[in-house]
Design a protein around this motif. Structure first.
Motif, PDB file in Angstrom:
ATOM      1  N   TYR A 124     -11.106  -9.195  -1.614  1.00 55.92           N
ATOM      2  CA  TYR A 124     -10.948  -7.783  -1.956  1.00 55.92           C
ATOM      3  C   TYR A 124     -10.259  -7.070  -0.812  1.00 55.92           C
ATOM      4  CZ  TYR A 124     -15.056  -6.910   0.990  1.00 55.92           C
ATOM      5  OH  TYR A 124     -15.937  -6.852   2.034  1.00 55.92           O
ATOM      6  N   LYS A 125      -9.734  -5.901  -1.130  1.00 56.63           N
ATOM      7  CA  LYS A 125      -9.098  -5.050  -0.129  1.00 56.63           C
ATOM      8  C   LYS A 125      -9.662  -3.648  -0.235  1.00 56.63           C
ATOM      9  CE  LYS A 125      -4.494  -7.052   0.134  1.00 56.63           C
ATOM     10  NZ  LYS A 125      -3.066  -6.761  -0.053  1.00 56.63           N
ATOM     11  N   ILE A 126      -9.691  -2.986   0.910  1.00 57.07           N
ATOM     12  CA  ILE A 126     -10.040  -1.568   0.958  1.00 57.07           C
ATOM     13  C   ILE A 126      -8.982  -0.879   1.810  1.00 57.07           C
ATOM     14  CG2 ILE A 126     -11.634   0.120   1.936  1.00 57.07           C
ATOM     15  CD1 ILE A 126     -13.904  -1.485   1.022  1.00 57.07           C
ATOM     16  N   TYR A 148      -8.053  -3.175   4.962  1.00 55.52           N
ATOM     17  CA  TYR A 148      -8.904  -4.323   5.286  1.00 55.52           C
ATOM     18  C   TYR A 148      -8.889  -5.266   4.101  1.00 55.52           C
ATOM     19  CZ  TYR A 148     -13.079  -7.156   5.843  1.00 55.52           C
ATOM     20  OH  TYR A 148     -13.947  -8.217   5.939  1.00 55.52           O
ATOM     21  N   GLN A 149      -8.633  -6.538   4.368  1.00 53.82           N
ATOM     22  CA  GLN A 149      -8.704  -7.551   3.316  1.00 53.82           C
ATOM     23  C   GLN A 149      -9.751  -8.585   3.703  1.00 53.82           C
ATOM     24  OE1 GLN A 149      -5.091  -9.525   2.184  1.00 53.82           O
ATOM     25  NE2 GLN A 149      -6.124 -10.715   0.608  1.00 53.82           N
ATOM     26  N   LYS A 160       2.561  -1.882   0.487  1.00 52.29           N
ATOM     27  CA  LYS A 160       1.943  -2.615   1.604  1.00 52.29           C
ATOM     28  C   LYS A 160       0.524  -3.036   1.218  1.00 52.29           C
ATOM     29  CE  LYS A 160       1.027  -2.165   6.553  1.00 52.29           C
ATOM     30  NZ  LYS A 160       1.759  -3.320   7.001  1.00 52.29           N
ATOM     31  N   PHE A 161      -0.225  -2.145   0.598  1.00 50.11           N
ATOM     32  CA  PHE A 161      -1.596  -2.436   0.186  1.00 50.11           C
ATOM     33  C   PHE A 161      -1.635  -3.549  -0.858  1.00 50.11           C
ATOM     34  CE2 PHE A 161      -5.319  -1.341  -2.550  1.00 50.11           C
ATOM     35  CZ  PHE A 161      -6.316  -1.681  -1.631  1.00 50.11           C
ATOM     36  N   LEU A 162      -0.721  -3.509  -1.793  1.00 55.96           N
ATOM     37  CA  LEU A 162      -0.694  -4.493  -2.878  1.00 55.96           C
ATOM     38  C   LEU A 162       0.136  -5.719  -2.542  1.00 55.96           C
ATOM     39  CD1 LEU A 162      -0.244  -2.009  -5.845  1.00 55.96           C
ATOM     40  CD2 LEU A 162      -2.359  -3.113  -5.094  1.00 55.96           C
ATOM     41  N   ASP A 163       0.662  -5.800  -1.312  1.00 58.10           N
ATOM     42  CA  ASP A 163       1.506  -6.920  -0.858  1.00 58.10           C
ATOM     43  C   ASP A 163       2.760  -7.062  -1.697  1.00 58.10           C
ATOM     44  OD1 ASP A 163      -0.168  -7.679   1.250  1.00 58.10           O
ATOM     45  OD2 ASP A 163      -1.359  -8.961  -0.077  1.00 58.10           O
ATOM     46  N   LYS A 164       3.416  -5.956  -1.992  1.00 63.01           N
ATOM     47  CA  LYS A 164       4.655  -6.002  -2.779  1.00 63.01           C
ATOM     48  C   LYS A 164       5.815  -5.543  -1.942  1.00 63.01           C
ATOM     49  CE  LYS A 164       2.441  -5.639  -7.156  1.00 63.01           C
ATOM     50  NZ  LYS A 164       2.433  -5.189  -8.469  1.00 63.01           N
TER      51      LYS A 164
END
Length: 160
Positions: A93-95, A120-121, A156-160
Motif C-alpha cells: 500500500y501507499k500513503i 510512503y510505500q 509520482k504517487f501512482l508510479d506513472k
C-alpha cells in the motif's frame, strides 16, 4: 482505478481545535469513524481513498497558530494510527500526506509556495528509509525533491 473522496473530516478538526473535549464532527460522526470509513472503502474495492482535512487551513485563515498545530497533531495521533493499523493486512500500500496549499498565519490567506509531501510505500519489495524524521517545509527542502507542476504529483504517487 476506483477511488473515493472523504472531505467533511475537516468539520471535526475545526470543532476540536476550538473545543478539545468534542469528539464528533458537526455531522455527529466520531473522527475514528472517518478513518474507518476510508478503510472500509478500501476493503470494498477502492484502489484510492482521498481524505481532506480542512482544520489546519482554517486555523491559518483565523490566525490561530496554536490551534493549527493542534489540528495537525490530531491528524497525527487520532487518524493516522487507525489508518496504519487497518492497512497492516495489506502486503502493498501507499500513503501520500501533504497540504493542498500553504496558509501562513502571517498572511491569513493561501500562498503559492511549495508544500512538503510524504509518499510512503509498504511492500515486500520496498523497505527503504528516506532518512526524513518529520514532514515539514525544512525537511522537505533538504530532500531536494521538488515538483514544479502540482497535479503531476499523482503520477509520482501512482508510479506513472
Amino acid at each position: 482505478m476506483r477511488g473515493s473522496f472523504l472531505r467533511n473530516m475537516g468539520c471535526f478538526f475545526n470543532r476540536v481545535a476550538c473545543c478539545p473535549e468534542c469528539h464528533t464532527s458537526s455531522s455527529g460522526m466520531p473522527h475514528f469513524d472517518k478513518a474507518n470509513a476510508a478503510l472500509d472503502l478500501l476493503k470494498k474495492g477502492d484502489d484510492l481513498v482521498y481524505i481532506h482535512f480542512e482544520a489546519p487551513d482554517e486555523c491559518g485563515h483565523r490566525n490561530e497558530p496554536e490551534n493549527k498545530v493542534k489540528a495537525i497533531e490530531m491528524i497525527d495521533t487520532r487518524v493516522l494510527p487507525i489508518l496504519f493499523d487497518g492497512l497492516k493486512k495489506y502486503d502493498d500500500y501507499k500513503i501520500m500526506i501533504l497540504p493542498d496549499h500553504p496558509t501562513p498565519i502571517v498572511t491569513r490567506t493561501h500562498a503559492s509556495d511549495p508544500v512538503p509531501f510524504l509518499i510512503y510505500q509498504h511492500s515486500k519489495e520496498n523497505e527503504t528509509d528516506s532518512g526524513v524524521d518529520s514532514i515539514n517545509e525544512e525537511s522537505a527542502k533538504q530532500t531536494g525533491e521538488y515538483i514544479d507542476f502540482g497535479p503531476s504529483i499523482m503520477g509520482k504517487f501512482l508510479d506513472k
